[in-house]
Scaffold this active site. Structure first.
Site, mmCIF file in Angstrom:
data_model
loop_
_atom_site.group_PDB
_atom_site.id
_atom_site.type_symbol
_atom_site.label_atom_id
_atom_site.label_comp_id
_atom_site.label_asym_id
_atom_site.label_seq_id
_atom_site.Cartn_x
_atom_site.Cartn_y
_atom_site.Cartn_z
ATOM 1 N N LYS A 5 0.886 -1.145 0.172
ATOM 2 C CA LYS A 5 0.007 0.028 -0.034
ATOM 3 C C LYS A 5 0.845 1.205 0.150
ATOM 4 O O LYS A 5 1.625 1.495 1.085
ATOM 5 C CB LYS A 5 -0.854 0.034 1.281
ATOM 6 C CG LYS A 5 -1.876 1.225 1.365
ATOM 7 C CD LYS A 5 -2.520 1.143 2.743
ATOM 8 C CE LYS A 5 -3.405 2.322 2.665
ATOM 9 N NZ LYS A 5 -4.119 2.180 4.191
ATOM 10 N N ASP A 105 -13.484 3.412 10.429
ATOM 11 C CA ASP A 105 -13.508 3.453 8.853
ATOM 12 C C ASP A 105 -14.080 1.527 8.539
ATOM 13 O O ASP A 105 -13.636 1.359 7.660
ATOM 14 C CB ASP A 105 -12.355 3.628 8.200
ATOM 15 C CG ASP A 105 -12.910 4.172 6.550
ATOM 16 O OD1 ASP A 105 -14.103 4.423 6.613
ATOM 17 O OD2 ASP A 105 -12.070 4.245 5.854
#
Length: 295
Positions: A5, A105
């Site tokens: 990522k 989230d």
């Protein structure tokens, strides 16, 4: 095989990078993605995770054609098992670590699937760590993704920010898993279905066959996901169950579950009133950008 990522230089001067490394680096749970390593060189920052070859959950529960894109063995029982896995991962974050970790989230895009379709919670860029004895959380600005963000993150009139904020997001996830559509969809033809949780509630009325996503052949697993999801999205944070209670409900008999109170944005309200409530909330938030993990 690993997943990398990459974080751009715009992410709060590296705050998200530091936050994710410090948070996920101390977590070891079957339902939380494992951080293998990281790299920081100049403005380039990378997080290295275990590879999750089956992508994210949203790829299997949402479809523009109205039918799920999923393997034949992706049964309702499998979905229920996956819901349980995510719940256990969140419960571990809340109670199983030295510090309480609030994710802020939880959504289908942040639930990754390994080669066996075991769900793992990912993306801790918005997470916060707190001592377990803290009863409430101090936060200067709302965080999360529109459609999953808990009401108390917008207005304290709905309650204090706590682990129940993750419970709300998880409840929206359950409803989406049950119906295969996003929780707020203004493109639907029937205006009474604009606020999806309220429409789900109406389908659970006594004596009415539960019909979701154009299917009347549903089982206890789907009904269970709906009932538990509706409990999780109660507007007042104090009315929501803890994640440990959620696990107990998912593991129990659907016939023992009580139908929760109707969601706040009820389909019995005039459309203009319900839409006004949603619009006023949305204007206070900005959408958090999502970052895909690259194979």
């Amino acid at each position: 095989m690993v997943a990398v990522k990459m974080l751009g230089n715009s992410k709060c001067n590296g705050e998200e990078f530091i936050n994710e490394v410090s948070t996920i680096g101390r977590i070891h749970h079957v339902n939380v993605v494992q951080l293998v390593g990281f790299s920081s060189e100049g403005s380039k920052r990378a997080l290295v995770y275990e590879c999750m070859p089956n992508g994210s959950l949203d790829e299997y529960i949402f479809s523009s054609s109205g039918t799920r894109h999923r393997p034949s063995y992706f049964t309702w029982d499998k979905l229920n098992d996956m819901a349980l896995g995510v719940a256990r991962g969140i419960d571990y974050l809340h109670r199983g670590c030295d510090m309480q970790i609030l994710h802020f989230d939880i959504k289908p895009q942040n639930i990754l699937l390994d080669k066996n379709f075991t769900p793992k919670i990912s993306d801790f860029g918005l997470a916060k760590l707190y001592p377990k004895e803290y009863g409430l959380v101090s936060m200067s600005a709302a965080r999360g993704t529109i459609g999953y963000i808990a009401p108390e993150l917008i207005s304290r009139n709905f309650g204090v920010i706590s682990d129940k904020s993750d419970v709300y997001s998880y409840g929206m996830l359950l409803l989406e898993m049950a119906g295969g559509r996003r929780n707020v969809d203004r493109r639907v033809e029937n205006s009474s279905q604009v606020y999806y949780p309220s429409w789900i509630y109406d389908q659970l009325a006594p004596g009415r066959e539960l019909e979701i996503n154009n299917s009347v052949e549903i089982g206890d697993a789907e009904r269970k996901l709906c009932i538990v999801g509706l409990w999780c999205i109660q507007m007042k944070s104090s009315s929501r169950p803890s994640m440990s209670k959620v696990i107990e409900m998912l593991e129990g008999d659907v016939n023992s579950l009580q139908i929760p109170p109707r969601p706040c944005f009820s389909s019995s309200q005039p459309i203009s009133t319900r839409q006004s409530c949603m619009d006023s909330s949305l204007t206070e938030l900005s959408i958090i950008s999502e970052h895909d993990e690259l194979p």
